[in-house]
Design a protein around this motif. Structure first.
Motif, PDB file in Angstrom:
ATOM      1  N   PRO A 111       0.781  -1.239   0.010  1.00 14.30           N
ATOM      2  CA  PRO A 111      -0.100   0.000   0.248  1.00 14.30           C
ATOM      3  C   PRO A 111       0.890   1.175   0.218  1.00 14.30           C
ATOM      4  O   PRO A 111       1.954   1.315   0.362  1.00 14.30           O
ATOM      5  N   LEU A 112       0.314   2.346  -0.466  1.00 10.68           N
ATOM      6  CA  LEU A 112       0.820   3.552  -0.332  1.00 10.68           C
ATOM      7  C   LEU A 112       1.528   3.884   0.772  1.00 10.68           C
ATOM      8  O   LEU A 112       2.767   4.172   0.878  1.00 10.68           O
ATOM      9  N   THR A 113       0.864   3.795   1.923  1.00 11.71           N
ATOM     10  CA  THR A 113       1.297   3.846   3.455  1.00 11.71           C
ATOM     11  C   THR A 113       0.352   2.993   4.277  1.00 11.71           C
ATOM     12  O   THR A 113      -0.542   2.393   3.652  1.00 11.71           O
ATOM     13  N   GLY A 130       6.452  18.652  -6.826  1.00 12.94           N
ATOM     14  CA  GLY A 130       6.157  18.588  -8.148  1.00 12.94           C
ATOM     15  C   GLY A 130       6.365  17.217  -8.590  1.00 12.94           C
ATOM     16  O   GLY A 130       6.449  16.943 -10.166  1.00 12.94           O
ATOM     17  N   ARG A 131       6.944  16.394  -8.006  1.00  6.61           N
ATOM     18  CA  ARG A 131       7.601  15.078  -8.392  1.00  6.61           C
ATOM     19  C   ARG A 131       6.303  14.118  -8.347  1.00  6.61           C
ATOM     20  O   ARG A 131       5.209  14.352  -7.921  1.00  6.61           O
ATOM     21  N   ASP A 132       6.550  12.847  -9.309  1.00  8.28           N
ATOM     22  CA  ASP A 132       5.701  11.817  -9.481  1.00  8.28           C
ATOM     23  C   ASP A 132       5.913  10.464  -8.499  1.00  8.28           C
ATOM     24  O   ASP A 132       6.908  10.224  -8.145  1.00  8.28           O
ATOM     25  N   VAL A 133       4.576  10.071  -8.083  1.00  7.24           N
ATOM     26  CA  VAL A 133       4.658   8.771  -7.292  1.00  7.24           C
ATOM     27  C   VAL A 133       3.906   7.953  -7.967  1.00  7.24           C
ATOM     28  O   VAL A 133       2.723   8.253  -8.433  1.00  7.24           O
ATOM     29  N   VAL A 134       4.498   6.630  -8.201  1.00  4.27           N
ATOM     30  CA  VAL A 134       3.369   5.521  -8.852  1.00  4.27           C
ATOM     31  C   VAL A 134       3.347   4.290  -7.873  1.00  4.27           C
ATOM     32  O   VAL A 134       4.208   4.018  -7.062  1.00  4.27           O
ATOM     33  N   THR A 135       2.187   3.949  -7.703  1.00  2.75           N
ATOM     34  CA  THR A 135       1.699   2.972  -6.815  1.00  2.75           C
ATOM     35  C   THR A 135       1.720   1.758  -7.628  1.00  2.75           C
ATOM     36  O   THR A 135       0.871   1.669  -8.552  1.00  2.75           O
ATOM     37  N   ALA A 416      -2.265   1.839 -15.444  1.00  5.54           N
ATOM     38  CA  ALA A 416      -0.981   2.507 -14.708  1.00  5.54           C
ATOM     39  C   ALA A 416      -1.630   3.274 -13.620  1.00  5.54           C
ATOM     40  O   ALA A 416      -2.421   4.228 -14.021  1.00  5.54           O
ATOM     41  N   ALA A 417      -1.167   3.021 -12.522  1.00  3.34           N
ATOM     42  CA  ALA A 417      -1.990   3.550 -11.235  1.00  3.34           C
ATOM     43  C   ALA A 417      -0.910   4.833 -10.801  1.00  3.34           C
ATOM     44  O   ALA A 417       0.177   4.732 -10.711  1.00  3.34           O
ATOM     45  N   SER A 418      -1.816   5.944 -10.376  1.00  2.45           N
ATOM     46  CA  SER A 418      -0.918   7.278  -9.793  1.00  2.45           C
ATOM     47  C   SER A 418      -0.997   6.966  -8.300  1.00  2.45           C
ATOM     48  O   SER A 418      -1.586   6.031  -7.772  1.00  2.45           O
ATOM     49  N   TRP A 419      -0.380   7.899  -7.727  1.00  2.00           N
ATOM     50  CA  TRP A 419      -0.361   7.950  -6.151  1.00  2.00           C
ATOM     51  C   TRP A 419      -1.871   8.210  -5.678  1.00  2.00           C
ATOM     52  O   TRP A 419      -2.053   7.699  -4.736  1.00  2.00           O
ATOM     53  N   GLY A 422      -3.424   5.114  -5.231  1.00  2.00           N
ATOM     54  CA  GLY A 422      -3.079   4.540  -4.017  1.00  2.00           C
ATOM     55  C   GLY A 422      -3.875   5.035  -2.811  1.00  2.00           C
ATOM     56  O   GLY A 422      -4.087   4.340  -2.005  1.00  2.00           O
ATOM     57  N   VAL A 423      -4.013   6.454  -2.761  1.00  2.00           N
ATOM     58  CA  VAL A 423      -4.844   6.928  -2.040  1.00  2.00           C
ATOM     59  C   VAL A 423      -6.227   6.611  -1.932  1.00  2.00           C
ATOM     60  O   VAL A 423      -6.927   6.024  -0.659  1.00  2.00           O
ATOM     61  N   ARG A 424      -6.849   6.383  -3.173  1.00  2.00           N
ATOM     62  CA  ARG A 424      -8.280   5.990  -3.002  1.00  2.00           C
ATOM     63  C   ARG A 424      -8.648   4.530  -2.597  1.00  2.00           C
ATOM     64  O   ARG A 424      -9.630   4.098  -1.842  1.00  2.00           O
ATOM     65  N   ALA A 425      -7.495   3.514  -2.828  1.00  2.00           N
ATOM     66  CA  ALA A 425      -7.328   2.221  -2.434  1.00  2.00           C
ATOM     67  C   ALA A 425      -7.365   2.117  -0.982  1.00  2.00           C
ATOM     68  O   ALA A 425      -7.873   1.379  -0.222  1.00  2.00           O
TER      69      ALA A 425
END
Length: 475
Positions: A111-113, A130-135, A416-419, A422-425
């Motif tokens: 999980p993201l966290t 402004g950086r990117d996070v991929v879960t 492709a999943a974004s961060w 990850g928050v929504r899950a």
């Protein structure tokens, strides 16, 4: 991540345990020409030694070692492009935030966290840098799950009204969460966060919708000291690595597994971590039986159940709509036999065909039945590799870019999943834990996620435009 230079992207890997091996193999194998493993870090120096020997045997130089307390400074000074986080769940937020502030993009295992505070901190770091996070939700890439997504997106069953989702973890794979750090909710968030975030992401993705309210019920009803005493199991060894362990179907002898022996058993002197604790010992505070009701923004409701001590492993999902119903049935392991009991692997992660017979054969079946018509079976493409080929497809997107498979359709399913995904899950699991603690339903928008609350829209019924597949392509 967008690159403007021709050199390979420079990577750092944080956490070098079991899951990290997937990325080590990718970085030193098929993607070595586009991705360079520059550095790695772990809380256990012996584990780094073991991984270093493994790479050396394959002819690869050892990456530089990173002090996990100085990630931001190292990332900035070493010009790291991307950091992969495969450390235990409770460390994700610290490592993701540090990497972002160092100037790198981040790939983080689900999980993201583990909690709302971690979400808030990651959201602040994303905004500030402004950086990117991929879960990495690899289940989206499984052909069977993609086939169900296509059925729903085409409108074959109309507008979704309800979902029933049951996931069974067997007494080999399921038991393993109660041996290691996952058994503590402060470390893993419990199974609603660590394991079920996969499942909640699938539903969010299948429906192209957002959870709004969660009610959960459950408890520790099979594993743990009290349950063992109640069933009269008697005194048990504190850990599975001991003489005679082969006679106990719930014991894990680390000496019998090359990877587990090298990564954990031989490294216990460094940090005292025991990978093989008895599943019927004291101190476990996560649940092994869970039931959850989730309401969604566009009106559907899901009933979800997780059992971590089932005799077989797999899942069933039924999605009901205004035009009909879709049913996906998956058997990943048909039975846990005595030999398989000592192999604590996720059967979907490997080509594991142990157990089962003609009554419960390993396989999958997707049926669609519209109102006033007979059921029809949807063919599911077969793929090789971990998680039914999902791991390979995920790695291809991560290292080569979305749509790099050459089939010309890009990522039309939004795999492709974004961060934010990850928050929504994670929100369903965090709300579920809050519901377990408080005894009532929990509104997702009431979670203290800080600026990440925007992932759920300005109003409870909103579905933001970045949710893949919304609005549905057909009604």
């Amino acid at each position: 991540m967008t690159r403007t230079t021709s050199r390979p992207a420079r990577y750092a890997l944080l956490g070098t345990g079991g899951r990290a091996q997937l990325y080590l193999d990718a970085l030193t194998g098929p993607y070595a020409s586009v991705a360079e493993l520059v550095a790695w870090g772990d809380t256990n120096a012996g584990r780094l030694d073991w991984n270093e020997r493994r790479l050396a045997q394959a002819g690869h130089p050892a990456p530089e070692r990173i002090d996990l307390g100085a990630i931001a400074a190292y990332v900035a000074g070493a010009d790291i492009d991307r950091v992969i986080v495969t450390a235990p769940d409770h460390a994700h937020a610290d490592l993701v935030v540090a990497a972002l502030h160092g100037g790198a993009d981040v790939v983080v295992e689900k999980p993201l966290t583990t909690d709302a505070e971690g979400v808030r901190r990651i959201a602040e770091a994303v905004e500030a840098t402004g950086r990117d996070v991929v879960t990495t939700f690899n289940y989206r890439y499984s052909p069977r799950n993609a086939a169900l997504k296509e059925v729903v997106a085409r409108g074959d069953i109309g507008e979704v009204t309800s979902v029933h989702f049951e996931w069974l973890l067997d007494t080999s794979h399921g038991a393993d969460y109660f041996r290691r750090w996952h058994r503590l909710k402060e470390s893993s968030g419990g199974l609603l966060v660590h394991k079920s975030s996969h499942h909640f992401d699938l539903v969010n993705w299948w429906l192209a919708d957002l959870p709004t309210r969660v009610y959960a019920s459950g408890g520790l009803r099979f594993y743990g000291e009290d349950n063992a005493a109640r069933r009269g199991l008697g005194e048990r060894p504190a850990r599975g690595t001991h003489d005679g362990a082969h006679l106990d179907p719930f014991a894990l002898d680390l000496r019998e597994h090359e990877l587990l022996r090298g990564l954990y058993h031989e490294q216990e002197a460094y940090d005292g971590y025991l990978r093989d604790q008895d599943v019927f010992s004291a101190g476990i505070d996560i649940e092994d039986n869970l039931s959850v009701i989730v309401d969604y923004a566009r009106g559907a409701t899901m009933t979800y159940a997780l059992n971590a001590h089932a005799p077989w492993e797999g899942y069933t999902v039924a999605i009901n709509g205004t035009r009909g119903r879709a049913e996906l049935s998956v058997v990943e392991r048909g039975a846990v036999e005595s030999r398989a009991a000592h192999r604590p692997v996720d059967p979907s992660a490997q080509a594991d065909t142990a157990g089962g017979d003609g009554l419960r054969p390993i396989g999958e079946r997707l049926l669609v039945q519209e109102h006033f018509g007979a059921a029809r079976e949807i063919a599911v493409p077969q793929a090789m590799g971990g998680h039914g080929g999902a791991d390979d497809a995920l790695l291809r997107d991560l290292f080569l870019g979305v749509g790099s498979d050459g089939d010309g359709d890009g990522d039309d399913l939004g795999r492709a999943a974004s961060w934010l995904d990850g928050v929504r899950a994670l929100a369903v699991g965090v709300a579920g834990n809050a519901s377990l603690a408080g005894g009532g339903p929990v509104a997702v928008r009431d979670l203290p996620f800080g600026s990440a609350r925007g992932a759920f829209g300005a109003e409870p019924a909103d579905v933001p435009a970045d949710v893949p597949g919304y609005p549905a392509t057909a009604r």
